[in-house]
Design an enzyme around this catalytic site. Structure first.
Site, PDB file in Angstrom:
ATOM      1  N   HIS A 108     -32.649  26.451  95.840  1.00 19.47           N
ATOM      2  CA  HIS A 108     -32.095  27.441  94.954  1.00 19.47           C
ATOM      3  C   HIS A 108     -32.507  28.822  95.380  1.00 19.47           C
ATOM      4  O   HIS A 108     -32.382  29.754  94.692  1.00 19.47           O
ATOM      5  CB  HIS A 108     -31.999  27.144  93.580  1.00 19.47           C
ATOM      6  CG  HIS A 108     -31.458  27.862  92.614  1.00 19.47           C
ATOM      7  ND1 HIS A 108     -30.012  27.740  92.708  1.00 19.47           N
ATOM      8  CD2 HIS A 108     -31.549  28.827  91.701  1.00 19.47           C
ATOM      9  CE1 HIS A 108     -29.422  28.562  91.942  1.00 19.47           C
ATOM     10  NE2 HIS A 108     -30.469  29.275  91.222  1.00 19.47           N
ATOM     11  N   ASP A 174     -31.298  28.939  82.237  1.00 20.27           N
ATOM     12  CA  ASP A 174     -29.754  28.794  81.877  1.00 20.27           C
ATOM     13  C   ASP A 174     -29.281  27.625  82.797  1.00 20.27           C
ATOM     14  O   ASP A 174     -27.924  27.282  82.415  1.00 20.27           O
ATOM     15  CB  ASP A 174     -29.299  30.263  82.187  1.00 20.27           C
ATOM     16  CG  ASP A 174     -29.539  31.167  81.129  1.00 20.27           C
ATOM     17  OD1 ASP A 174     -29.675  30.696  80.028  1.00 20.27           O
ATOM     18  OD2 ASP A 174     -29.590  32.342  81.399  1.00 20.27           O
ATOM     19  N   GLU A 292     -29.401  36.353  74.511  1.00 19.86           N
ATOM     20  CA  GLU A 292     -29.028  36.844  75.918  1.00 19.86           C
ATOM     21  C   GLU A 292     -27.919  37.917  75.656  1.00 19.86           C
ATOM     22  O   GLU A 292     -27.479  38.572  74.610  1.00 19.86           O
ATOM     23  CB  GLU A 292     -28.518  35.877  76.885  1.00 19.86           C
ATOM     24  CG  GLU A 292     -29.612  35.112  77.375  1.00 19.86           C
ATOM     25  CD  GLU A 292     -29.596  34.191  78.618  1.00 19.86           C
ATOM     26  OE1 GLU A 292     -28.232  34.326  79.346  1.00 19.86           O
ATOM     27  OE2 GLU A 292     -30.332  33.473  79.111  1.00 19.86           O
TER      28      GLU A 292
END
Length: 548
Positions: A108, A174, A292
């Site tokens: 990632h 997330d 958020e």
């Protein structure tokens, strides 16, 4: 994450390389580089190493997809147990000229941080596949309320294993299809961090293999310096092979809320009221379990923010509101957990108070009720649709920053209403903005964050550069130039930002721009102690040769 379809496009990891199902299916060891020693033949891990073109090519790729010409690793190790990794590191450490080793979870990274050109990549997911399956690397203690998870395990599997006992970790990312070791090597942040801190502040114990090949169990009380070094340490001090994560009673449901704002000042003021959890704080203190926010620009607005939250009529109303606001809207996204072993039953009253007190644009509150697991893993469905449509393998020139609270409105004016609106790049992806409390972060860990003010903001400019047949890479170049312009703006305006998921080209920039002299000295001392030959994670470009 705000608009699921686009966030998924920008926030999902590459598939990991398929490892051999068993040792006898591995290809025979064929020396591929002078960096790799013949001693590896005698370590008992020969059958777990591949050096074929398919293995090395896949191990050199990452989510960023921005490197057109990447030097391949010489080989890939598919470990069956942590001891295989330790043996590899000891073999490297024993050489006069050690070969680099990088642990790769889900790939990632954005700019090849998990790469190991000419050396060895460790395929961490093989620990689960070759050790009897993932279940053997996840163990819940319901009585003591913790889960032991292999460093290669995905957070979504940690969630499901914990929920089976009515328990859950407190802090999340997330996107849950990332490895435990990967997020703990950075920080691991999301809308829960304001209350519980990042994931690195929610660990009880680690099993770590240092750069010298030592296998160490560490915690705050036992080998505490190594424990702190590894958390947020960008893979520089050791490979995480197990983490003990504390658990709490799990809620069953989430009341998922999105509120639209026409200016940054109103949004940030409300966000700060929600995250103020100190004694004596206001009526909104801590009412949302997750806080958020995002920025919605007029570029592609009609297609960028729509999700199952909105009807066609809502879409038209929001587009009109955006036009009235000059092309930029803000969204506060939050969730209230309830039900189950750890939830409250007064969610209706809490929501009513929030909707009354918050200063969003009236008539633009959108609410859904979903399961707790569904909320936490909300990105996955969109990801699978994008994969099926072939809209996945594109460059992701992300820029993530931590900003001091006192300068967030200056940043908004210069970047959200300025730099990001100059020129139609055609880029897609969310722009996140939300605050966190500094006192929920452990200053002993290696992670770098602003420490001058009690509140700091994270800004994630998470765009995708989907090229057309005639693009020739121009969109990616424009987005990278725009990122550089944002950084120059911060420097010229005296906004002391810190990069999250940082990338710098060389040793000098890491020292000057990221760590600063005090933190740098401590980071170097720890490197000298736990990986003095700079074997680990050279793809970060922090240390590229052994320390004196």
């Amino acid at each position: 994450m705000i608009w699921v379809a686009l966030f998924v496009l920008s926030c999902v990891l590459n598939e990991t390389i398929p490892a051999p199902a068993s040792a006898e299916h591995a290809l025979e060891w064929k020396p591929a580089s002078s960096l790799l020693p013949d001693e590896l033949r005698d370590l008992g891990i020969r059958a777990l190493i591949r050096d074929d073109a398919e293995a090395t090519a896949l191990a050199s790729s990452d989510f960023g997809n921005m490197s057109l010409h990447v030097d391949l690793p010489a080989a890939v190790l598919y470990p069956s147990c942590p001891g295989d990794i330790a043996a590899l590191l000891r073999a490297s450490c024993a050489r006069a000229s050690p070969f680099p080793v990088s642990a790769r979870g889900c790939g990632h990274s954005i700019r090849g941080q998990a790469s190991a050109p000419g050396a060895v990549v460790v395929d961490m997911p093989s620990l689960g596949r070759l050790a009897g399956g993932s279940a053997s690397r996840l163990s819940v203690s319901a009585d003591s309320r913790y889960i032991d998870a292999g460093g290669e395990q995905l957070w979504v599997d940690v969630l499901h294993a914990s929920i089976a006992h009515g328990l859950t970790p407190r802090s999340w990312t997330d996107y849950l299809h990332l490895t435990v070791g990967g997020t703990l090597s950075n920080a691991g942040i999301s809308g829960q961090a304001y209350r519980h801190g990042p994931q690195i502040s929610n660990v009880q114990e680690l099993d770590v293999i240092t750069g010298a090949g030592e296998m160490v169990t560490c915690s705050k009380k036992k080998h505490g310096d190594l424990f702190d070094a590894v958390l947020g340490g960008l893979g520089q001090f050791g490979v995480i092979t197990r983490a003990r994560i504390p658990l709490v009673p799990a809620p069953a449901r989430a009341r998922w809320v999105r509120l639209l704002y026409t200016d940054a000042a109103a949004l940030t003021k409300d966000q700060e009221r929600l995250i103020d959890v100190e004694i004596g704080a206001g009526a909104l203190s801590g009412l949302m379990d997750y806080v958020e926010g995002s920025v919605l620009a007029d570029q592609g607005l009609a297609g960028s923010w729509r999700s199952s939250f909105f009807s066609d009529a809502d879409a038209a109303r929001v587009a009109a509101l955006a036009e009235e606001a000059g092309g930029v809207l803000y969204c506060l996204e939050g969730a209230l957990y309830y039900g189950g072993a750890g939830g409250e039953s007064d969610v209706g009253k809490r929501l009513e108070l929030l909707l009354h007190e918050l200063r969003y644009a009236r008539g633009f509150a959108f609410v859904q009720d979903v399961s707790y697991v569904g909320f936490l893993d909300r990105v996955r469905g969109g990801e699978l649709k994008l994969r099926a449509a072939g809209h996945w393998d594109v460059p992701h020139p992300w820029l993530n920053l931590f900003l001091p609270r006192s300068r967030v409105l200056d940043f908004a004016a210069g970047v959200f209403h300025g730099i990001l609106r100059r020129g139609d790049t055609g880029a897609m992806g969310p722009v996140l903005i939300y605050p966190m409390n500094r006192n929920r972060w452990d200053s002993g860990a290696s992670a770098v964050f602003p420490e001058e003010e009690e509140v700091f903001y994270t800004v994630g400019i998470l765009r995708s550069a989907a090229p057309t047949s005639s693009d020739g890479g121009q969109l990616l170049r424009r987005l990278e130039e725009q990122n550089e312009e944002i950084l120059r703006f911060c420097e010229d305006a005296g906004i002391g930002c810190v990069q999250y998921l940082p990338y710098y080209a060389d040793h000098a920039d890491w020292k000057k721009k990221h760590f600063g002299p005090t933190k740098w000295a401590k980071f170097v001392d720890r490197k000298r102690k736990y990986d003095p030959k700079a074997i680990l994670s050279r793809g970060q470009r922090i240390f590229t040769s052994p320390l004196a």
